[in-house]
Design an enzyme around this catalytic site. Structure first.
Site, short mmCIF file in Angstrom:
data_model
loop_
_atom_site.label_atom_id
_atom_site.label_comp_id
_atom_site.label_asym_id
_atom_site.label_seq_id
_atom_site.Cartn_x
_atom_site.Cartn_y
_atom_site.Cartn_z
N GLY B 13 0.72 -1.24 0.00
CA GLY B 13 0.15 0.09 -0.07
C GLY B 13 0.82 1.28 -0.06
CB THR B 142 3.74 -0.28 6.92
OG1 THR B 142 2.07 -0.33 7.22
CG2 THR B 142 4.42 -0.68 8.13
CG ASP B 144 -1.16 -0.61 8.48
OD1 ASP B 144 -2.33 -0.01 8.54
OD2 ASP B 144 -1.19 -1.58 7.51
CG MET B 188 -6.92 2.46 6.54
SD MET B 188 -5.66 2.96 5.23
CE MET B 188 -6.74 2.77 3.66
N GLY B 189 -6.35 -0.08 9.91
CA GLY B 189 -5.48 -0.82 10.85
C GLY B 189 -6.31 -2.32 10.82
NE ARG B 190 -6.00 -6.16 6.48
CZ ARG B 190 -7.10 -6.35 5.51
NH1 ARG B 190 -7.87 -7.03 5.83
NH2 ARG B 190 -7.12 -5.15 4.69
CG LEU B 298 -8.96 11.16 2.06
CD1 LEU B 298 -10.22 12.06 2.73
CD2 LEU B 298 -8.35 12.04 0.88
#
Lengths: 406, 406
Positions: B13, B142, B144, B188-190, B298
């Protein structure tokens, strides 16, 4: 010392620069020698509950003014409150005027959009009816840019700048993979497509631009839309759609997925979900990966990407309203006239507030391409001067500093 | 002239600063006297199709480097492609090495996250197995922040700064009316809540902060969540939730509304719709007006709000990878060690890439409040130095200028 005090309120949806207009009113009133400059909390609705502050106690120096110009949303709080017709509830008007008399207010400023101009109009009419010498002035504000008479409205330029910048970033992001992905960006605008049209400014020698722009001014034809997406489905696409797009039968696209949608106190339907619904249809039709992006409140509160032109014009609108009221005007609103686009030159006038209240200005059909699925250079030429310049943020500990009324 | 060429790729990503790492690799390689500096188009997948460019033809001067540091997403394009095990498909490794030999590449740099480190690991292992002297280095990236071993990961600081700034603006916007409204922001953040936790930095003397922060590290208890919202329903609330929150039964909250969700080529579920679903529940439970905001792409591409610290560290990570490869390292990744937080001091090392590949670093439970519905000061102290400083944008015609590979 000016005879009579000032009161100022903010109403309707927040913008990035509505506080700059407040700063403009405050500064001009203070410089004009006004004793008390009151701020209504939550607009006319708060005033009816006797909620107001003495702004000089909160805005102490030049730094406070600068912070106010950089703080999004309505410093004084806002309301969505429609004044009744005078004939329907004269008591409410009596109550408002009683409060204004108590505060020795002679100048009343209301910063807002269509509905706020309606408030200003009714109050000035009532003043005339009862021979009150209180002057009522409107200061235009709306990201929607749908106010009539004025060339454009404070708030629009900053929202357009945020939309243009973010769309550029989304396009870079969306084109990153070696397989097609289709991003649908949903932008505010119930009946007027000014904000969505601002997606067009992303295009340039460093940006491919968006593939389609769908505005509420044009009947939305789902089949034609899907056919066009399908046509280009071998490459990534970014599409900008207005939340307010409707089919020719008058049905909002967002209603097609969700059935009945709620309404607010002005009877406006709550629109949201258009991009999501279209992504679902596109996914089914093309099998492509889709992504729905809604700018949501970000587009109206991203003061970190405000246009300096817009911030300064919002400030000017506030101060010019004060100047006009001091000169004896009432029932008027400050409007902008564009003298020229290149170089950009803009002057202000005051216009009768009833010319602007309850009228919606839409994107001219000549600025929309003949297939109804994009806009032409006319609108980017119109928008470009409005997004020029940046406000240097006052950063504290890594984030933009705001000023907050507690 | 350095013996052997360089190739660099970007994978996974996009972020706001992955191009700054590319700039760091390019600059260090060029300064080190490397003849050809190749860029893979769309990562290893593009390389397999012989798609690459000679970067010196595109990045001509210092201004190009500065633009690259300010351009979001992956300049070279990206891919989501998992290399097979060597035993599964040795031919693919042979193909890659044949291309590298043809290009006389001696130094291979791969900028990416977990999956990209896995690629770097496999390639370096294969090089060892066949006695190739090509050196493979990973450059971490990342938003993340979930890479192990390193204190933090380039890309995170900028995303955190964007989240903090935007949450501040959303809070100002959300508190504007005199009736309660509840905004749920989906971040976001799985599996790791680093990004969502960044919502905490909004709080300060000019901002009320968010009311709740729900991370994937904690089992999401819908009843407890709704009870807490209900408790404060007389005032406006802003709540930050991770897209990856799951019930204790392991079901993603977003799945509860949508049923089955799709998966990508790594087998990751496509998460989205968490905030919307929670807004629906909150609306039913409290009768309050709700608004769902998804930062969506975004948060990973808003280079206009990048952290200068992050941009510079991403650049350093790229150049340090080159330095290490020149020194003979392979199968390594650049990592950050924090010497101190106040004042912030950071140094780099290289670590074995297999220590970082396929391992996910989560938010420590000691940084989450005991009720599991917020974070404590430990994490804001951790984040604060990473969001410091801004990149002055190079504005052209009102919008940030990017550099684009055509």
């Amino acid at each position: 010392m000016k005879k009579g005090n000032v009161i100022v309120g903010q109403s309707g949806g927040p913008t990035s620069v509505i506080n700059s207009s407040l700063a403009g009113v405050f500064k001009a009133a203070k410089d004009g020698g006004v004793d008390k400059i009151y701020g209504m909390r939550n607009g006319i609705q708060g005033l009816l509950e006797n909620k107001y502050v003495d702004l000089k106690e909160y805005l102490k120096d030049g730094l406070d003014i600068e912070l106010l110009k950089r703080t999004p949303s309505s410093y004084l709080g806002s309301c969505r409150f429609k004044l009744p017709e005078i004939s329907e509830n004269e008591q409410m008007f009596k109550d408002i005027f009683a409060i204004l008399e108590k505060l020795e207010v002679k100048y009343f400023f209301y910063i807002g959009g269509n509905d706020s101009m309606d408030t200003t109009k009714k109050l000035s009419e009532y003043a005339k009816a009862i021979n009150s010498d209180i002057r009522f002035m409107g200061v235009p504000k709306t990201i929607d840019n749908d106010l009539a008479v004025t060339d454009h409205t404070p708030g629009y330029g900053s929202a357009a700048k945020y939309i243009g910048s973010s769309i550029k970033e989304i396009i870079r992001d969306g084109l990153v993979y070696n397989y097609p992905s289709i991003t649908v960006v949903e932008i505010m605008g119930r009946n007027a497509g000014w904000l969505t049209a601002a997606a067009a400014i992303a295009k340039g020698d460093d940006c491919e631009g968006v593939d389609m722009i769908c505005l509420p001014e044009v009947d939305f034809d789902i089949d034609k839309f899907l056919a066009k997406v399908e046509e280009n489905k071998t490459r990534s696409q970014v599409i900008a759609v207005s939340e307010g797009i409707k089919t020719k039968e008058g049905k909002y696209v967002c209603e097609m997925s969700r059935g009945d949608v709620g309404t607010d106190s002005f009877g406006h339907k709550a629109l949201s979900g258009t991009s999501q619904y279209l992504c679902q249809l596109i996914g089914e039709k093309t099998g492509c990966k889709t992504r729905s992006v809604e700018f949501s409140t970000l587009q109206r509160c991203a003061s970190h990407m405000a246009s300096r032109t817009d911030v300064e014009e919002a400030f000017i609108a506030g101060s010019k309203a004060v100047e006009a009221a001091f000169d004896g005007e009432t029932g008027k609103v400050v409007i902008f006239e564009r003298i020229s686009t290149a170089p950009y030159q803009m002057i202000t006038h005051v216009a009768d507030v009833d010319k602007i209240a309850n009228v919606e200005k839409k994107v001219p059909m000549e600025w929309i391409t003949s297939d109804g699925m994009n806009v032409n250079d006319k609108i980017t030429e119109y928008i470009r001067p409005l997004i020029q310049g940046e406000m240097t943020q006052i950063m504290v500990n890594g984030l933009p500093k705001h000023i907050v009324l507690k």
